[in-house]
Design an enzyme around this catalytic site. Structure first.
Site, short mmCIF file in Angstrom:
data_model
loop_
_atom_site.label_atom_id
_atom_site.label_comp_id
_atom_site.label_asym_id
_atom_site.label_seq_id
_atom_site.Cartn_x
_atom_site.Cartn_y
_atom_site.Cartn_z
N HIS A 8 46.12 16.62 -35.04
CA HIS A 8 46.75 15.34 -35.37
C HIS A 8 47.84 15.51 -36.41
O HIS A 8 47.93 16.54 -37.08
CB HIS A 8 45.71 14.30 -35.85
CG HIS A 8 44.98 14.67 -37.11
ND1 HIS A 8 43.74 15.29 -37.11
CD2 HIS A 8 45.30 14.51 -38.42
CE1 HIS A 8 43.35 15.48 -38.36
NE2 HIS A 8 44.28 15.01 -39.19
N HIS A 81 50.51 15.04 -43.55
CA HIS A 81 50.04 16.40 -43.26
C HIS A 81 50.00 16.64 -41.76
O HIS A 81 50.08 15.71 -40.97
CB HIS A 81 48.65 16.64 -43.87
CG HIS A 81 47.54 15.80 -43.29
ND1 HIS A 81 47.21 14.55 -43.78
CD2 HIS A 81 46.69 16.01 -42.26
CE1 HIS A 81 46.20 14.05 -43.08
NE2 HIS A 81 45.87 14.91 -42.14
N GLU A 130 46.18 20.70 -42.89
CA GLU A 130 44.74 20.57 -42.74
C GLU A 130 44.29 21.53 -41.66
O GLU A 130 44.90 21.61 -40.59
CB GLU A 130 44.40 19.12 -42.34
CG GLU A 130 42.92 18.85 -42.15
CD GLU A 130 42.64 17.39 -41.76
OE1 GLU A 130 43.60 16.60 -41.61
OE2 GLU A 130 41.45 17.05 -41.59
CO CO Z 1 43.96 14.69 -41.21
#
Ligand code: CO
Length: 139
Positions: A8, A81, A130
């Site tokens: 994502h 992110h 991440e």
């Molecule tokens: Co995230």
């Protein structure tokens, strides 16, 4: 390190409600998941599905939320992110630490219910990153 799929893109927003309306009405998103609180990370989260990935809308939750600082610099919100999957979270953490990168905290359960950690943008070409263990089948 084995780079997996882009899970994502994290997008900070001052209002998940307004962002949902934007992705639905302007961007034509058809699948928008139910928002939920992630108190351990100080965020409220909502996933918007795209055909090949997801947008993770993140809104501050509580006074100590790490998103407050980001929104102070970017009041309208913005890209926060990127999240990549890996097969083994602990092997990935050891790998990044071995390169001298700054891993932010221990692996913890993230918004998809699998372990995640973040790597500091200074070691990632300016991108807060991440790293997330790939969800097992059924997740
Ligand atoms: Co995230």
């Amino acid at each position: 390190m084995k780079l997996g799929r882009l899970n994502h893109v994290g997008v900070a927003t001052p209002s998940i409600e307004k962002s949902i309306a934007f992705y639905r009405d302007v961007m034509g998103a058809e699948v928008i998941r139910e928002p939920f609180d992630l108190p351990a990370q100080g965020v409220k989260v909502c996933f918007v599905d795209t055909p090949n990935s997801q947008i993770e809308l993140i809104e501050p939750l509580g006074e100590a939320s790490p998103i407050h600082g980001f929104l102070a610099k970017n009041p309208a919100g913005g890209q926060h992110h990127l999240c990549y999957e890996v097969p083994d979270i602990h092997a990935a953490k050891a790998w990044f630490e071995g390169t001298g990168a700054k891993v932010l905290g221990e692996p913890r359960i993230g918004a998809h219910g699998t372990p995640i950690f973040f790597v500091h943008p200074k070691d990632m070409g300016g991108v807060l990153t991440e790293i997330m263990e790939t969800p097992k089948a059924g997740h």
